[in-house]
Scaffold this active site. Structure first.
Site, short mmCIF file in Angstrom:
data_model
loop_
_atom_site.label_atom_id
_atom_site.label_comp_id
_atom_site.label_asym_id
_atom_site.label_seq_id
_atom_site.Cartn_x
_atom_site.Cartn_y
_atom_site.Cartn_z
CG HIS A 179 -1.97 -1.00 1.28
ND1 HIS A 179 -1.71 -2.34 1.31
CD2 HIS A 179 -3.33 -0.87 1.30
CE1 HIS A 179 -2.86 -3.01 1.35
NE2 HIS A 179 -3.85 -2.13 1.34
CG HIS A 219 1.27 -3.62 6.90
ND1 HIS A 219 2.07 -4.65 6.47
CD2 HIS A 219 0.42 -3.35 5.88
CE1 HIS A 219 1.71 -5.00 5.23
NE2 HIS A 219 0.70 -4.22 4.87
CG ASP A 223 5.39 -4.91 8.08
OD1 ASP A 223 6.50 -5.46 8.09
OD2 ASP A 223 4.39 -5.35 8.69
#
Length: 278
Positions: A179, A219, A223
């Site tokens: 993302h 996450h 990350d």
């Protein structure tokens, strides 16, 4: 001036050869010394003023060396300690109490992912600029390799949603965040094309996305941070790749408009001229 005076001056003054030899001896003696031995205090101060960032990193290195060698290790049976989870604890409690709000935020995040994908594909298919697409392909390939190699445990308190991307509560790689990386690749391309308002909009949405991922425990902080760096890294790799292709001779002209596809790292004016000519 008489010849006798000239002779006396030549005798009393060193010859040019002697002066040159002395300068060379001084240079050779300096070469024999290590670099730090030739630095004065003024030189060090000048280096700090000229290169403040590396010296700041040096201070950070020393600080984190002290932290690393004294911090208590997390036991293997415990959940990882994550600063982002601690900072978003109040928001996590709100999402636990409001599953519908969690699903709404997940749906909005999915819309943002669709915006990233649409922009990257638009650059390739409409504008004929493949750099962002190539960067995304590099990035997701590396993410797949790393995510398969090391599968991190699902964070404690994870709040899944069928509206989150990938839709349907399917499994996903924790390390690293696609993302965040995809949003960064799109934002960098927007800045390259001088679409600054769009870029700032994507950056703000990326920050909100990161907060939401931490609050829902989707996450770890590492990350998200690695995803940010991956966006920069693979955008740079894509630029190097296209630069290498620009230097190669073109052996075909009918399948794709090769100059348009390769010369997408140049100045904006050159890109616009190429698009207009096409």
């Amino acid at each position: 001036m008489s010849n006798s005076k000239l002779r006396s001056r030549r005798r009393n003054s060193p010859t040019r050869t002697e002066e040159t030899q002395q300068v060379e001896k001084t240079k050779n003696s300096n070469k024999a010394l290590p670099a730090f031995a030739t630095l004065s205090v003024a030189d060090v101060v000048g280096l700090v003023k000229r290169h403040p960032a590396p010296f700041a990193f040096l201070m950070c290195l020393l600080f984190f060396m002290g932290v690393e060698y004294t911090i208590p290790m997390v036991p293997s049976a415990s959940q990882p300690l994550d600063i982002g989870f601690l900072m978003t604890r109040p928001l996590h409690a709100v999402l636990v109490d409001s599953p519908n709000l969690n699903s709404v935020l997940a749906a909005l995040n999915t819309v943002f992912v669709a915006m990233q994908s649409t922009y990257i594909l638009w650059c390739l298919l409409v504008e004929g600029r493949p750099r962002a697409t190539i960067a995304a392909l590099f990035m997701f390939t590396c993410r797949g390799i790393l995510g398969t190699s090391t599968q991190l445990p699902l964070p404690d308190g994870f709040l899944g949603s069928g509206m989150d991307f990938p839709v349907g509560n399917v499994s996903f790689f924790l390390f690293y965040s696609g993302h965040v990386a995809g949003s960064m690749i799109a934002s960098l391309d927007m800045r390259r094309m001088e679409r600054y308002k769009m870029a700032w909009g994507f950056d703000i949405l990326n920050v909100l996305q990161a907060v939401r991922l931490l609050a829902s425990r989707g996450h770890y902080t590492i990350d998200l941070a690695t995803g940010l760096g991956a966006g920069f890294l693979f955008d740079t790799f894509a630029g190097w790749y296209l630069d290498s292709k620009n230097k190669q001779k073109i052996g075909y002209t009918t399948i794709v408009k090769e100059p348009l596809f390769c010369q997408c790292n140049g100045k904006l004016q050159q890109i616009q001229q190429t698009v207009a000519a096409a």
